[in-house]
Design a protein around this motif. Structure first.
Motif, PDB file in Angstrom:
ATOM      1  N   ARG A 233     -54.416 -40.361 -11.616  1.00  0.00           N
ATOM      2  CA  ARG A 233     -53.809 -41.542 -11.003  1.00  0.00           C
ATOM      3  C   ARG A 233     -54.209 -41.723  -9.537  1.00  0.00           C
ATOM      4  O   ARG A 233     -53.917 -42.752  -8.937  1.00  0.00           O
ATOM      5  CB  ARG A 233     -52.274 -41.469 -11.109  1.00  0.00           C
ATOM      6  N   LYS A 234     -54.867 -40.731  -8.978  1.00  0.00           N
ATOM      7  CA  LYS A 234     -55.190 -40.770  -7.550  1.00  0.00           C
ATOM      8  C   LYS A 234     -56.146 -41.901  -7.177  1.00  0.00           C
ATOM      9  O   LYS A 234     -55.926 -42.615  -6.195  1.00  0.00           O
ATOM     10  CB  LYS A 234     -55.782 -39.429  -7.105  1.00  0.00           C
ATOM     11  N   LYS A 235     -57.215 -42.054  -7.935  1.00  0.00           N
ATOM     12  CA  LYS A 235     -58.233 -43.039  -7.558  1.00  0.00           C
ATOM     13  C   LYS A 235     -57.686 -44.455  -7.544  1.00  0.00           C
ATOM     14  O   LYS A 235     -57.951 -45.232  -6.618  1.00  0.00           O
ATOM     15  CB  LYS A 235     -59.446 -42.926  -8.490  1.00  0.00           C
ATOM     16  N   ALA A 236     -56.917 -44.816  -8.568  1.00  0.00           N
ATOM     17  CA  ALA A 236     -56.342 -46.168  -8.619  1.00  0.00           C
ATOM     18  C   ALA A 236     -55.395 -46.384  -7.449  1.00  0.00           C
ATOM     19  O   ALA A 236     -55.361 -47.456  -6.846  1.00  0.00           O
ATOM     20  CB  ALA A 236     -55.611 -46.384  -9.937  1.00  0.00           C
ATOM     21  N   LEU A 237     -54.614 -45.337  -7.108  1.00  0.00           N
ATOM     22  CA  LEU A 237     -53.662 -45.432  -6.005  1.00  0.00           C
ATOM     23  C   LEU A 237     -54.392 -45.620  -4.674  1.00  0.00           C
ATOM     24  O   LEU A 237     -53.999 -46.431  -3.841  1.00  0.00           O
ATOM     25  CB  LEU A 237     -52.813 -44.158  -5.972  1.00  0.00           C
ATOM     26  N   MET A 238     -55.485 -44.869  -4.489  1.00  0.00           N
ATOM     27  CA  MET A 238     -56.253 -44.966  -3.242  1.00  0.00           C
ATOM     28  C   MET A 238     -56.999 -46.291  -3.151  1.00  0.00           C
ATOM     29  O   MET A 238     -57.030 -46.930  -2.099  1.00  0.00           O
ATOM     30  CB  MET A 238     -57.228 -43.786  -3.132  1.00  0.00           C
ATOM     31  N   TYR A 239     -57.604 -46.715  -4.272  1.00  0.00           N
ATOM     32  CA  TYR A 239     -58.293 -48.008  -4.290  1.00  0.00           C
ATOM     33  C   TYR A 239     -57.308 -49.138  -3.989  1.00  0.00           C
ATOM     34  O   TYR A 239     -57.613 -50.080  -3.246  1.00  0.00           O
ATOM     35  CB  TYR A 239     -58.939 -48.260  -5.658  1.00  0.00           C
ATOM     36  N   ASN A 240     -56.116 -49.035  -4.583  1.00  0.00           N
ATOM     37  CA  ASN A 240     -55.093 -50.067  -4.388  1.00  0.00           C
ATOM     38  C   ASN A 240     -54.734 -50.197  -2.910  1.00  0.00           C
ATOM     39  O   ASN A 240     -54.660 -51.302  -2.365  1.00  0.00           O
ATOM     40  CB  ASN A 240     -53.839 -49.716  -5.212  1.00  0.00           C
ATOM     41  N   ALA A 241     -54.525 -49.050  -2.253  1.00  0.00           N
ATOM     42  CA  ALA A 241     -54.150 -49.064  -0.836  1.00  0.00           C
ATOM     43  C   ALA A 241     -55.269 -49.656   0.025  1.00  0.00           C
ATOM     44  O   ALA A 241     -55.023 -50.487   0.911  1.00  0.00           O
ATOM     45  CB  ALA A 241     -53.824 -47.642  -0.378  1.00  0.00           C
ATOM     46  N   GLY A 242     -56.499 -49.224  -0.229  1.00  0.00           N
ATOM     47  CA  GLY A 242     -57.632 -49.701   0.561  1.00  0.00           C
ATOM     48  C   GLY A 242     -57.907 -51.175   0.369  1.00  0.00           C
ATOM     49  O   GLY A 242     -58.113 -51.920   1.339  1.00  0.00           O
ATOM     50  N   ILE A 243     -57.900 -51.629  -0.895  1.00  0.00           N
ATOM     51  CA  ILE A 243     -58.152 -53.040  -1.194  1.00  0.00           C
ATOM     52  C   ILE A 243     -57.048 -53.917  -0.604  1.00  0.00           C
ATOM     53  O   ILE A 243     -57.317 -54.972  -0.016  1.00  0.00           O
ATOM     54  CB  ILE A 243     -58.261 -53.258  -2.717  1.00  0.00           C
ATOM     55  N   SER A 244     -55.800 -53.463  -0.742  1.00  0.00           N
ATOM     56  CA  SER A 244     -54.661 -54.231  -0.217  1.00  0.00           C
ATOM     57  C   SER A 244     -54.789 -54.446   1.285  1.00  0.00           C
ATOM     58  O   SER A 244     -54.614 -55.564   1.786  1.00  0.00           O
ATOM     59  CB  SER A 244     -53.344 -53.503  -0.515  1.00  0.00           C
ATOM     60  N   THR A 245     -55.087 -53.378   2.015  1.00  0.00           N
ATOM     61  CA  THR A 245     -55.175 -53.467   3.470  1.00  0.00           C
ATOM     62  C   THR A 245     -56.339 -54.353   3.908  1.00  0.00           C
ATOM     63  O   THR A 245     -56.192 -55.189   4.802  1.00  0.00           O
ATOM     64  CB  THR A 245     -55.317 -52.062   4.086  1.00  0.00           C
TER      65      THR A 245
END
Length: 324
Positions: A233-245
Motif C-alpha cells: 500500500r506504500k506506493k499508492a499512498l506516496m503517489y497520492n500525496a505527491g500528486i495531490s500536492t
C-alpha cells in the motif's frame, strides 16, 4: 452609499483577525474541517479505484489534519502572543534602525507591509517549521487509525504498540523571551532585505506552498521507511500525496491569479465600509492570508482527491483491481 452587510459582519471580522494573528492555525483549522468531511467523501467517490487504496488515502487525510491542528493549537498561542508583544512595544524588541527600515511612510509600524511580512514569518511560517513533526506523526498514526476507521472483521490487529501516542505537551509562559528572540531575527539585515523584496509579492501563498512541499516530502520519506504500513500500500499512498500536492499548488497559483482583480475589489469595498475601524489593516492582512488558505484547501480537499486517488492507483503496481 448603502454598505452591504458582508463587509461589516462581526463574524467575518473575527475570522479575519484570527487569520492575521494566527495564520498557521487558521490554515490548519480550515484543513481540519475540509479533511474530515469533504475529502474522505471525494476520495471514496473516485471511480474505478482500488478500495484499499481509497481507505489508506482517507485515513492519511484524517491523520494529517488532526495532527496538524493539535500541534498548531499548542504552538500558535505563544508565537501569537510574542508577536503581539512586539506590536505593542517595538522599541523594546527592535532596533530603531530596524523600525525605520520596516516602517512605511505616513503609517504606523504595525500597519506597514514590510513589518507585517517580517512578523508573518513567525505566525504564518509556523506551519513550515511544524511540517516535519506533523508528517512524521501522520505516518505513525495511519496503521492504528486504519483499524479504527476501517476495522477488519476477519482479523483483529493488536494496537498495544500504539497506545502511548500522545499529544500532551507543556505550555510555558515565556512570551517575552520568545519576543526577544523574534526581535533578534527581525533585526537581521537578511530578514529586512526579504521584507523589502517580498512584502508585496503574495508571500502568503509562497509560505503555504513551501509548507505543503516540505510536509509532503517528509511524509513520503517516512512512509517509505515505515514498518507498520503494508508494503503493497506504500506506493499508492506516496503517489497520492505527491500528486495531490503538485496539482494543488499549481491549481492554487492559477486560481489565485485569476481571482486577483475580484479580491482587490473586495478589499476596496471592505476598506470603504470600515474606513474608521482601528483594526482595518489587520482585517486586510487576514483577507490576504485567508484567501490562499481557502483556495488551496478547496482544491486540495475536494477537487484533487478524485484525481490523485485515481492516478495513484494507476501508478501502483500492487493495485489489487478491486475497483468499486
Amino acid at each position: 452609499m448603502k454598505v452591504q452587510p458582508i463587509y461589516t459582519n462581526k463574524f467575518l471580522k473575527k475570522g479575519l483577525e484570527f487569520a492575521a494573528g494566527k495564520g498557521a492555525l487558521f490554515t490548519t483549522t480550515a484543513s481540519l474541517v475540509l479533511s474530515t468531511a469533504a475529502r474522505p467523501l471525494a476520495i471514496l467517490a473516485a471511480p474505478d479505484t482500488d478500495r484499499e487504496n481509497k481507505k489508506y488515502a482517507c485515513v492519511k487525510s484524517i491523520a494529517s489534519s488532526f495532527t496538524g491542528f493539535l500541534l498548531m493549537l499548542a504552538a500558535s498561542n505563544p508565537v501569537s502572543r510574542a508577536v503581539k508583544n512586539i506590536d505593542k512595544e517595538p522599541l523594546k524588541y527592535l532596533k530603531k534602525r530596524t523600525i525605520d527600515n520596516l516602517k512605511a511612510p505616513n503609517t504606523t509600524l504595525k500597519n506597514s507591509g514590510k513589518y507585517t511580512f517580517a512578523t508573518q514569518l513567525f505566525t504564518l511560517g509556523l506551519g513550515f517549521f511544524m511540517a516535519v513533526p506533523k508528517s512524521t506523526l501522520t505516518c505513525a498514526l495511519i496503521p492504528p487509525l486504519m483499524t479504527k476507521v476501517f476495522p477488519d472483521r476477519k482479523k483483529k490487529e493488536k494496537l498495544s504498540d500504539n497506545k502511548n501516542i500522545s499529544f500532551a505537551g507543556s505550555y510555558k509562559s515565556g512570551t517575552d523571551k520568545l519576543a526577544k528572540f523574534f526581535g533578534k531575527i527581525i533585526n537581521t539585515k537578511a530578514v529586512q532585505n526579504l521584507a523589502d523584496k517580498f512584502h508585496d509579492k503574495h508571500y502568503e501563498m509562497h509560505i503555504i506552498s513551501l509548507t505543503d512541499i516540505l510536509a509532503t516530502g517528509t511524509f513520503i520519506n517516512q512512509t517509505s521507511k515505515s514498518k507498520k504500513i503494508k508494503e503493497e500500500r506504500k506506493k499508492a499512498l506516496m503517489y497520492n500525496a505527491g500528486i495531490s500536492t503538485a496539482l494543488c499548488i499549481g491549481g492554487s497559483y492559477a486560481l489565485n491569479n485569476l481571482s486577483k482583480n475580484s479580491t482587490e475589489k473586495f478589499i476596496k469595498k471592505f476598506t470603504e465600509a470600515n474606513i474608521n475601524d482601528p483594526k482595518l489593516a489587520t482585517y486586510i492582512e487576514g483577507i490576504r492570508i485567508a484567501k490562499p488558505a481557502l483556495i488551496m484547501g478547496g482544491i486540495y480537499y475536494i477537487i484533487i482527491p478524485l484525481i490523485s486517488t485515481f492516478l495513484a492507483d494507476r501508478f501502483d503496481p500492487n493495485s489489487s483491481g478491486k475497483r468499486h
